[in-house]
Design a protein around this motif. Structure first.
Motif, mmCIF file in Angstrom:
data_model
loop_
_atom_site.group_PDB
_atom_site.id
_atom_site.type_symbol
_atom_site.label_atom_id
_atom_site.label_comp_id
_atom_site.label_asym_id
_atom_site.label_seq_id
_atom_site.Cartn_x
_atom_site.Cartn_y
_atom_site.Cartn_z
ATOM 1 N N GLN A 44 22.184 79.448 17.761
ATOM 2 C CA GLN A 44 23.396 79.718 16.994
ATOM 3 C C GLN A 44 24.294 78.481 17.060
ATOM 4 O O GLN A 44 24.126 77.636 17.943
ATOM 5 C CB GLN A 44 24.119 80.955 17.520
ATOM 6 C CG GLN A 44 24.662 80.819 18.933
ATOM 7 C CD GLN A 44 25.192 82.129 19.498
ATOM 8 O OE1 GLN A 44 24.983 83.180 18.917
ATOM 9 N NE2 GLN A 44 25.863 82.055 20.636
ATOM 10 N N GLY A 59 26.920 75.820 17.837
ATOM 11 C CA GLY A 59 27.638 75.551 19.077
ATOM 12 C C GLY A 59 29.124 75.393 18.862
ATOM 13 O O GLY A 59 29.610 75.384 17.726
ATOM 14 N N THR A 60 29.856 75.248 19.958
ATOM 15 C CA THR A 60 31.317 75.166 19.869
ATOM 16 C C THR A 60 31.812 73.725 19.830
ATOM 17 O O THR A 60 33.010 73.493 19.700
ATOM 18 C CB THR A 60 31.981 75.875 21.064
ATOM 19 O OG1 THR A 60 31.484 75.265 22.262
ATOM 20 C CG2 THR A 60 31.660 77.350 21.081
ATOM 21 N N ILE A 61 30.917 72.755 20.035
ATOM 22 C CA ILE A 61 31.315 71.343 19.948
ATOM 23 C C ILE A 61 30.309 70.613 19.056
ATOM 24 O O ILE A 61 29.211 71.127 18.837
ATOM 25 C CB ILE A 61 31.416 70.668 21.349
ATOM 26 C CG1 ILE A 61 30.083 70.743 22.104
ATOM 27 C CG2 ILE A 61 32.523 71.290 22.176
ATOM 28 C CD1 ILE A 61 30.082 69.964 23.420
ATOM 29 N N MET A 107 25.997 70.268 19.122
ATOM 30 C CA MET A 107 25.455 71.220 20.093
ATOM 31 C C MET A 107 25.207 72.563 19.412
ATOM 32 O O MET A 107 26.070 73.077 18.707
ATOM 33 C CB MET A 107 26.448 71.449 21.238
ATOM 34 C CG MET A 107 26.410 70.417 22.331
ATOM 35 S SD MET A 107 24.798 70.174 23.080
ATOM 36 C CE MET A 107 24.719 71.533 24.224
ATOM 37 N N ASN A 108 24.019 73.107 19.634
ATOM 38 C CA ASN A 108 23.762 74.497 19.287
ATOM 39 C C ASN A 108 23.417 75.230 20.571
ATOM 40 O O ASN A 108 22.984 74.615 21.541
ATOM 41 C CB ASN A 108 22.605 74.601 18.290
ATOM 42 C CG ASN A 108 23.015 74.082 16.921
ATOM 43 O OD1 ASN A 108 24.164 74.239 16.519
ATOM 44 N ND2 ASN A 108 22.092 73.456 16.223
ATOM 45 N N GLU A 109 23.626 76.520 20.539
ATOM 46 C CA GLU A 109 23.406 77.306 21.753
ATOM 47 C C GLU A 109 22.191 78.221 21.560
ATOM 48 O O GLU A 109 22.144 78.972 20.571
ATOM 49 C CB GLU A 109 24.658 78.150 22.037
ATOM 50 C CG GLU A 109 24.548 78.982 23.303
ATOM 51 C CD GLU A 109 25.776 79.875 23.554
ATOM 52 O OE1 GLU A 109 26.756 79.790 22.788
ATOM 53 O OE2 GLU A 109 25.727 80.659 24.515
ATOM 54 N N PRO A 110 21.231 78.180 22.475
ATOM 55 C CA PRO A 110 20.128 79.132 22.378
ATOM 56 C C PRO A 110 20.683 80.562 22.374
ATOM 57 O O PRO A 110 21.635 80.860 23.098
ATOM 58 C CB PRO A 110 19.326 78.871 23.661
ATOM 59 C CG PRO A 110 19.636 77.446 24.004
ATOM 60 C CD PRO A 110 21.076 77.257 23.608
ATOM 61 N N CYS A 111 20.130 81.426 21.528
ATOM 62 C CA CYS A 111 20.666 82.780 21.453
ATOM 63 C C CYS A 111 19.557 83.809 21.294
ATOM 64 O O CYS A 111 18.439 83.482 20.897
ATOM 65 C CB CYS A 111 21.665 82.900 20.302
ATOM 66 S SG CYS A 111 20.908 82.761 18.686
ATOM 67 N N LEU A 112 19.918 85.037 21.608
ATOM 68 C CA LEU A 112 18.996 86.157 21.480
ATOM 69 C C LEU A 112 19.566 87.116 20.449
ATOM 70 O O LEU A 112 20.724 87.532 20.547
ATOM 71 C CB LEU A 112 18.874 86.843 22.854
ATOM 72 C CG LEU A 112 17.963 88.061 22.982
ATOM 73 C CD1 LEU A 112 17.488 88.174 24.433
ATOM 74 C CD2 LEU A 112 18.654 89.354 22.578
ATOM 75 N N ILE A 127 17.013 71.840 22.647
ATOM 76 C CA ILE A 127 16.522 72.513 23.858
ATOM 77 C C ILE A 127 15.200 73.218 23.533
ATOM 78 O O ILE A 127 15.036 73.783 22.468
ATOM 79 C CB ILE A 127 17.600 73.490 24.377
ATOM 80 C CG1 ILE A 127 18.687 72.721 25.128
ATOM 81 C CG2 ILE A 127 17.029 74.581 25.261
ATOM 82 C CD1 ILE A 127 18.276 72.119 26.452
ATOM 83 N N ARG A 133 22.482 63.202 21.126
ATOM 84 C CA ARG A 133 23.949 63.288 21.072
ATOM 85 C C ARG A 133 24.610 62.269 22.002
ATOM 86 O O ARG A 133 25.694 61.774 21.727
ATOM 87 C CB ARG A 133 24.428 64.715 21.388
ATOM 88 C CG ARG A 133 24.256 65.171 22.816
ATOM 89 C CD ARG A 133 24.773 66.595 22.956
ATOM 90 N NE ARG A 133 24.729 67.035 24.347
ATOM 91 C CZ ARG A 133 25.799 67.366 25.052
ATOM 92 N NH1 ARG A 133 26.989 67.311 24.500
ATOM 93 N NH2 ARG A 133 25.676 67.773 26.294
ATOM 94 N N ILE A 144 34.832 64.149 16.541
ATOM 95 C CA ILE A 144 35.483 65.413 16.229
ATOM 96 C C ILE A 144 34.563 66.307 15.402
ATOM 97 O O ILE A 144 34.563 67.527 15.525
ATOM 98 C CB ILE A 144 36.800 65.162 15.440
ATOM 99 C CG1 ILE A 144 37.748 64.275 16.271
ATOM 100 C CG2 ILE A 144 37.497 66.465 15.065
ATOM 101 C CD1 ILE A 144 38.217 64.866 17.576
#
Lengths: 311, 347
Positions: A28, A30-32, A35-40, A58, A110, A122
């Motif tokens: 999903q 990411g907040t920065i 970056m994306n965040e692995p998600c379920l 990742i 990154r 930014i």
């Protein structure tokens, strides 16, 4: 590659709707930047939050083991090879997985982008072959190939080797790649030179184990560095203990590492931890003609014996 | 309020003078990253940074610190007696430390300095240190110091606050330790106090306006501990976490340590090393039982400690100064802002 996402969402939603899988493991936003965040995801309506771009670095094979559900997972070439390795090593069964293949054109580094952009980043936007980086005052457009992770630039297996459905047509594999120029340079060093090179390489290590924990191969119930009965390794940042950790971990990955680059990307101190695993990867190829995770039918060279094995 | 103006041309000379009576620590760029180190003689701190990769906590609280040493050879004098390792606690100055990182020292102090127990190693280092802060003119997009209870010009814990005005530093003297430091450096250019005050307050306002990132913390204190502990959101928030120690090691307010004896032949040392609640070994019992056996339990512990247990125990706000390091360096984008807001808004 950016266009895959519609297909990825469609497949994921369909699988969850049809109850062909219980969960989808993907990324999903990411907040920065970068970056994306692995998600379920376990509800069809939530598949809209899935993303796919050059920040899905990742290795999701990390997230598959030790679960009971039927899992759909979105994989790049390297991730798929780690899934093959998991299956060979009996960490997961093939029929527990629905593999959504994402033919990969490389992930961006990154840390590299941050180091060459002169101010704080930014926002980062991505088009098919370009990366647009914005700071508070500056804006710069990079060719994606100039800011790609090194392991991606050298990758010769971009297409998933195992999958149930592809999110896009296979991409062309890179040919005529010299994968081991950096390893050969180190091999050519004199012993003392090599020693001081590795001293310097690992001097910044804080023993956070991000490299180990990002690695899908590192699934030992108790890592040798965490053994306390008896204790194998000192816990301080003594250089010998630190190097022992890195060397032993690398050896443990021999013939298994797919050079996915998760270790290097995870390191907060920018250490090129891949150097060690690449040397072993090169040796496995030179000695056994072996590349990890390419086939479900072959045992890795270091857990089999053959009369033809070189001495 | 006394402020002096330091011409940057005299900066190096003053530091050279002061190095005769103080050990100097400051940010240096190594392998492309800024970290705090003791400055070699003649080396200047590199103040051209937004925030360092590792926090300066190691200056007071090293990652691996030898506390005691021992001898097991019975033919040697004082064998089997723990002896304190000699260390240099002469006066030192931490130059160019950010206000957020300085506030972090005060925030962890109640852990190392209680009426009942005093941690001699932390306290001696802390007391030996003069904190020469560098106001933060350009907070990053991941900085949320103002809503964590601090700010880019915050003075808590500082002895001097340096404000970078391009050609000069304005040095605001906050304590007598700061005054001693400036005297030893010999910078003495006076500036009209009102002018200085105006410049600083204007720059402070500008810096605060640049903060774009915030957390909500106001409801944390009134939450019921068990309700937060048993909340259903942890599994989801913790899913991506790979349980490395990055967040805890880069954090200026994570203070947990592990004590280890290392014996070589017949002599040994007792070391304390930073530990991390992200590691399974952190809570492994001698029996083999581990009360925090899963990744989710460990993630919950880290954030409950910072955002609830600390809040309740010390009545001193959250155990976080909003430096943003864990957000920037987490390999899988676990974001404390998201977690803090989720906890704060949970009903």
């Amino acid at each position: 590659m950016l266009k895959y996402i519609d297909k990825i969402k469609e497949i994921s939603k369909r699988l969850l709707n049809e109850k062909a899988v219980d969960i989808v493991i993907g990324f999903q936003k990411g907040t920065i930047p970068m970056m994306n965040e692995p998600c379920l995801i376990n509800k069809p309506e939530n598949t809209d939050s899935l993303v796919w771009d050059s920040n899905c670095r990742i290795n999701l094979a990390k997230y598959l083991t030790g679960r009971n559900e039927k899992i759909a997972v979105i994989v790049k070439g390297c991730d798929s090879r780690n899934i093959v390795t998991h299956i060979i090593e009996n960490k997961i069964k093939r029929d527990q997985l629905f593999i959504i293949g994402a033919p990969c054109k490389g992930m961006i580094d990154r840390h590299k982008v941050a180091s060459i952009f002169e101010e704080e980043i930014i926002e980062v936007a991505e088009e098919e072959n370009t990366i647009i980086v914005r700071g508070n005052t500056a804006e710069k457009t990079f060719k994606k190939t100039d800011v790609m992770q090194e392991n991606c630039a050298l990758c010769i297996h971009r297409n998933p080797v195992i999958y149930d459905e592809l999110a896009a047509k296979p991409v062309e594999e890179q040919a005529n790649i010299d994968r081991y120029e950096d390893v050969r340079k180190i091999e050519e060093m004199k012993v003392e030179e090599k020693n001081s090179f590795f001293d310097k390489t690992f001097s910044a290590c804080v023993r956070c184990y991000a490299c180990r924990n990002a690695c899908p191969l590192c699934y030992c119930p108790t890592c040798f560095v965490d053994e306390s009965h008896p204790q194998w390794l000192g816990k301080s940042i003594d250089p010998t203990d630190t190097k022992t950790f890195h060397l032993l971990r690398a050896f443990h990955c021999a013939g298994r590492c797919t050079d996915c680059g998760a270790c290097e990307q995870a390191c907060p101190m920018g250490i090129n931890v891949r150097l060690l695993t690449k040397k072993l990867e090169k040796d496995c190829f030179d000695i056994y003609g072996w590349e990890a995770g390419m086939s479900l039918d072959k045992r890795p060279p270091l857990d089999t014996y053959s009369p033809d094995d070189p001495n | 309020m006394k402020v002096i103006q330091i011409d940057k041309k005299n900066w190096a000379k003053g530091l050279e003078r002061i190095n005769k009576s103080y050990r100097l620590f400051g940010p240096v760029k190594e392998n492309g990253l800024h970290v705090f180190k003791e400055l070699e003689k003649g080396k200047l701190p590199d103040l051209n940074y937004l925030n360092t990769t590792l926090s300066p906590k190691s200056v007071v609280y090293p990652q691996s610190e030898i506390m005691l040493e021992y001898e097991l050879d019975v033919s040697k004098e004082n064998h089997h007696v723990m002896k304190e390792t000699e260390k240099d606690y002469s006066q030192r100055a931490l130059i160019g430390v950010r206000p957020c990182d300085t506030a972090a020292f005060l925030l962890v102090k109640p852990n190392f300095d209680t009426p009942e127990y005093k941690d001699p190693y932390w306290l001696r280092s802390y007391e030996a240190t003069t904190f020469v802060g560098l106001a933060c003119n350009n907070p990053q997009s991941t900085c949320f110091c103002t809503s964590a209870g601090y700010g880019p010009f915050n003075e808590d814990g500082l002895d001097i606050l340096l404000v970078d005005t391009d050609d000069h530093f304005l040095a605001k003297i906050i304590s007598s330790k700061g005054e001693d430091f400036l005297r030893a450096a010999g910078w003495e250019t006076n500036i009209d106090p009102d002018t200085a005050k105006n410049i600083i307050s204007e720059m402070k306002q500008q810096a605060e306006n640049k903060i774009t990132s915030f957390v909500s913390t106001e409801k944390l204190k009134d939450k019921e501990v068990n309700k937060l502990f048993n909340a259903p959101f942890w599994e989801n928030l913790a899913f991506a976490c790979i349980n490395c120690g990055t967040c805890t090691y880069v954090c200026p307010t994570c203070w947990c340590f592990d004590v280890q004896d290392e014996t070589h032949v017949s002599s040994g040392i007792r070391i304390r090393n930073w530990d991390s609640c992200m590691f399974p070994l952190f809570t492994l019992h001698g029996s083999g039982h581990n009360p925090r056996n899963t990744s989710t339990q460990r993630v919950r512990q880290r954030f409950m400690h910072k955002l609830k247990y600390y809040v309740d125990k010390y009545n001193n706000g959250i155990q976080c100064v909003g430096c943003g390091r864990c957000i920037r360096l987490c390999p899988v984008n676990i974001d404390i802002r998201k977690i803090c807001n989720t906890m704060n808004n949970y009903e």
